[in-house]
Design a protein around this motif. Sequence first.
Motif, PDB file in Angstrom:
ATOM      1  N   PRO A 160      43.352  -7.952  19.044  1.00  0.00           N
ATOM      2  CA  PRO A 160      42.313  -6.916  19.220  1.00  0.00           C
ATOM      3  C   PRO A 160      42.663  -5.878  20.275  1.00  0.00           C
ATOM      4  CG  PRO A 160      41.308  -9.096  19.055  1.00  0.00           C
ATOM      5  CD  PRO A 160      42.784  -9.307  19.136  1.00  0.00           C
ATOM      6  N   ASP A 161      43.350  -6.284  21.369  1.00  0.00           N
ATOM      7  CA  ASP A 161      43.666  -5.319  22.424  1.00  0.00           C
ATOM      8  C   ASP A 161      44.723  -4.314  21.989  1.00  0.00           C
ATOM      9  OD1 ASP A 161      45.646  -7.264  22.356  1.00  0.00           O
ATOM     10  OD2 ASP A 161      46.096  -7.081  24.486  1.00  0.00           O
ATOM     11  N   VAL A 162      45.413  -4.575  20.875  1.00  0.00           N
ATOM     12  CA  VAL A 162      46.343  -3.613  20.298  1.00  0.00           C
ATOM     13  C   VAL A 162      45.665  -2.841  19.167  1.00  0.00           C
ATOM     14  CG1 VAL A 162      48.527  -3.343  19.044  1.00  0.00           C
ATOM     15  CG2 VAL A 162      48.355  -4.983  20.934  1.00  0.00           C
ATOM     16  N   LEU A 163      44.768  -3.510  18.445  1.00  0.00           N
ATOM     17  CA  LEU A 163      44.117  -2.888  17.298  1.00  0.00           C
ATOM     18  C   LEU A 163      43.268  -1.687  17.701  1.00  0.00           C
ATOM     19  CD1 LEU A 163      43.333  -2.861  14.312  1.00  0.00           C
ATOM     20  CD2 LEU A 163      41.549  -4.531  14.828  1.00  0.00           C
ATOM     21  N   LEU A 164      42.501  -1.808  18.762  1.00  0.00           N
ATOM     22  CA  LEU A 164      41.595  -0.721  19.144  1.00  0.00           C
ATOM     23  C   LEU A 164      42.343   0.555  19.556  1.00  0.00           C
ATOM     24  CD1 LEU A 164      38.766  -2.671  20.992  1.00  0.00           C
ATOM     25  CD2 LEU A 164      38.808  -1.806  18.651  1.00  0.00           C
ATOM     26  N   PRO A 165      43.391   0.482  20.386  1.00  0.00           N
ATOM     27  CA  PRO A 165      44.170   1.706  20.647  1.00  0.00           C
ATOM     28  C   PRO A 165      44.848   2.254  19.392  1.00  0.00           C
ATOM     29  CG  PRO A 165      44.618   0.055  22.330  1.00  0.00           C
ATOM     30  CD  PRO A 165      43.831  -0.631  21.259  1.00  0.00           C
ATOM     31  N   ARG A 166      45.208   1.356  18.499  1.00  0.00           N
ATOM     32  CA  ARG A 166      45.822   1.809  17.245  1.00  0.00           C
ATOM     33  C   ARG A 166      44.831   2.627  16.418  1.00  0.00           C
ATOM     34  NH1 ARG A 166      49.473   0.035  13.288  1.00  0.00           N
ATOM     35  NH2 ARG A 166      49.869   1.928  12.095  1.00  0.00           N
ATOM     36  N   MET A 198      37.781 -12.581  14.126  1.00  0.00           N
ATOM     37  CA  MET A 198      38.547 -12.049  15.248  1.00  0.00           C
ATOM     38  C   MET A 198      37.806 -10.906  15.937  1.00  0.00           C
ATOM     39  SD  MET A 198      42.368 -10.298  15.200  1.00  0.00           S
ATOM     40  CE  MET A 198      41.865  -8.895  14.189  1.00  0.00           C
ATOM     41  N   LEU A 199      37.134 -10.067  15.147  1.00  0.00           N
ATOM     42  CA  LEU A 199      36.496  -8.875  15.686  1.00  0.00           C
ATOM     43  C   LEU A 199      35.010  -9.049  15.964  1.00  0.00           C
ATOM     44  CD1 LEU A 199      38.157  -6.145  13.433  1.00  0.00           C
ATOM     45  CD2 LEU A 199      38.773  -6.785  15.762  1.00  0.00           C
ATOM     46  N   GLU A 200      34.419 -10.153  15.539  1.00  0.00           N
ATOM     47  CA  GLU A 200      32.968 -10.345  15.691  1.00  0.00           C
ATOM     48  C   GLU A 200      32.501 -10.188  17.132  1.00  0.00           C
ATOM     49  OE1 GLU A 200      29.448 -13.356  14.155  1.00  0.00           O
ATOM     50  OE2 GLU A 200      31.510 -14.088  14.331  1.00  0.00           O
ATOM     51  N   PRO A 201      33.233 -10.705  18.137  1.00  0.00           N
ATOM     52  CA  PRO A 201      32.761 -10.485  19.515  1.00  0.00           C
ATOM     53  C   PRO A 201      32.599  -9.014  19.869  1.00  0.00           C
ATOM     54  CG  PRO A 201      34.463 -12.171  19.475  1.00  0.00           C
ATOM     55  CD  PRO A 201      34.424 -11.567  18.107  1.00  0.00           C
ATOM     56  N   LEU A 202      33.422  -8.143  19.266  1.00  0.00           N
ATOM     57  CA  LEU A 202      33.316  -6.713  19.557  1.00  0.00           C
ATOM     58  C   LEU A 202      32.055  -6.108  18.954  1.00  0.00           C
ATOM     59  CD1 LEU A 202      37.030  -5.638  18.993  1.00  0.00           C
ATOM     60  CD2 LEU A 202      35.897  -6.193  21.136  1.00  0.00           C
ATOM     61  N   HIS A 256      52.418 -11.157  18.155  1.00  0.00           N
ATOM     62  CA  HIS A 256      51.660 -10.561  19.260  1.00  0.00           C
ATOM     63  C   HIS A 256      52.599  -9.830  20.215  1.00  0.00           C
ATOM     64  CE1 HIS A 256      47.988 -13.469  18.808  1.00  0.00           C
ATOM     65  NE2 HIS A 256      48.201 -12.708  17.745  1.00  0.00           N
ATOM     66  N   LEU A 257      53.744 -10.429  20.499  1.00  0.00           N
ATOM     67  CA  LEU A 257      54.714  -9.795  21.398  1.00  0.00           C
ATOM     68  C   LEU A 257      55.230  -8.483  20.818  1.00  0.00           C
ATOM     69  CD1 LEU A 257      56.801 -12.922  22.494  1.00  0.00           C
ATOM     70  CD2 LEU A 257      55.116 -11.687  23.869  1.00  0.00           C
ATOM     71  N   LEU A 258      55.517  -8.494  19.522  1.00  0.00           N
ATOM     72  CA  LEU A 258      56.037  -7.291  18.882  1.00  0.00           C
ATOM     73  C   LEU A 258      54.986  -6.186  18.810  1.00  0.00           C
ATOM     74  CD1 LEU A 258      58.079  -9.076  16.093  1.00  0.00           C
ATOM     75  CD2 LEU A 258      59.041  -7.502  17.792  1.00  0.00           C
ATOM     76  N   TYR A 259      53.751  -6.565  18.489  1.00  0.00           N
ATOM     77  CA  TYR A 259      52.680  -5.566  18.474  1.00  0.00           C
ATOM     78  C   TYR A 259      52.482  -4.985  19.872  1.00  0.00           C
ATOM     79  CZ  TYR A 259      50.836  -6.080  13.709  1.00  0.00           C
ATOM     80  OH  TYR A 259      50.669  -6.039  12.345  1.00  0.00           O
TER      81      TYR A 259
END
Length: 312
Positions: free
Chosen positions: A125-131, A33-37, A251-254
């Motif tokens: 990923p778009d929620v993980l990074l701000p977290r 999931m994170l490899e592209p980053l 995803h919606l809840l996150y």
Amino acid sequence: MAEYSPTLETETQDSSWGKILLIAPVHNHVFDMLEPLTVLSERLVAIRSAKQLLEELEGTNVLPICILLPWQEDNPPEFIELTKAIKHFRKGPGVEVPLLVITNQSAPVPLDLKPSATVSDAIPPDVLLPRIAGLKRLANRAEEARMRRGLFGPLPQYKAEFGPLKSTGLLVAGFGKHFGRAQALLDLPVDIVGAFSSEMTEDYLAARRSEAVLIDMPTWQACEEVERLRADPRYFNLPILAHATDAESAHLLYSAGATDVLVGEVGDKALKGHIISALRAGRRQRLTDAILTVSSQWLARQDDNDYLSEKN
């Protein structure tokens, strides 16, 4: 006069930023999931061995922003040495490096590592990074509180601001099955309170201190409840857990602002671990807030009669 050098300035600014360390001795779904980053940014580094981890932790003057630890029910043998290195480093003195554990569906949370937070692998990923950025800010606030606690000593106002020392509160908002499960699973001194409407939830949170909230509602209703709580500055950092039937609902809840989302049929041990992790995080935030609030009041005082005595 020295000549202006944009290159030098960029290098100086870059050197002040830490890295995000992803524990990945072998490829797994979190790494995929994170490899592209890792390709887009040098700040996300895949850690393959304990030696590499120690080099990143001790071989530079800039500490990492966060350590990401994907955790499954069956982890590869390489994890043993890596988790020992993480535990040893985080026990030492110095500024804290947040540890974010990312679990799969029914993996028990490694509470012995004392993670800063726990999330499920359904987090986008778009929620993980701000977290991750939020965890770093909370770690900085905790470090500031620790320094002020050492400076001011045991002020009597700490206890009044923090509230009952032996009381830990979990608010279960909704009418599903998790209230009974939480009562049966938590063999700790935790006050579990049920709220069956949004109005009751807000009333209970305003009337008593809660370290975490467990949303026990259908996805659409849970999203509205989470957004409502996050819109209130008092609960912006409050750990909020929710439950989803599938990854899309998670995803919606996150995205709505849930701290942690359990997906599908989660075992008792996994549920207990996620709740305890959230309660620990909430209690630490409450202690940090109490110290910063009280010490700020002392710092704002201008009257000579309000200085601390040497006995304090």
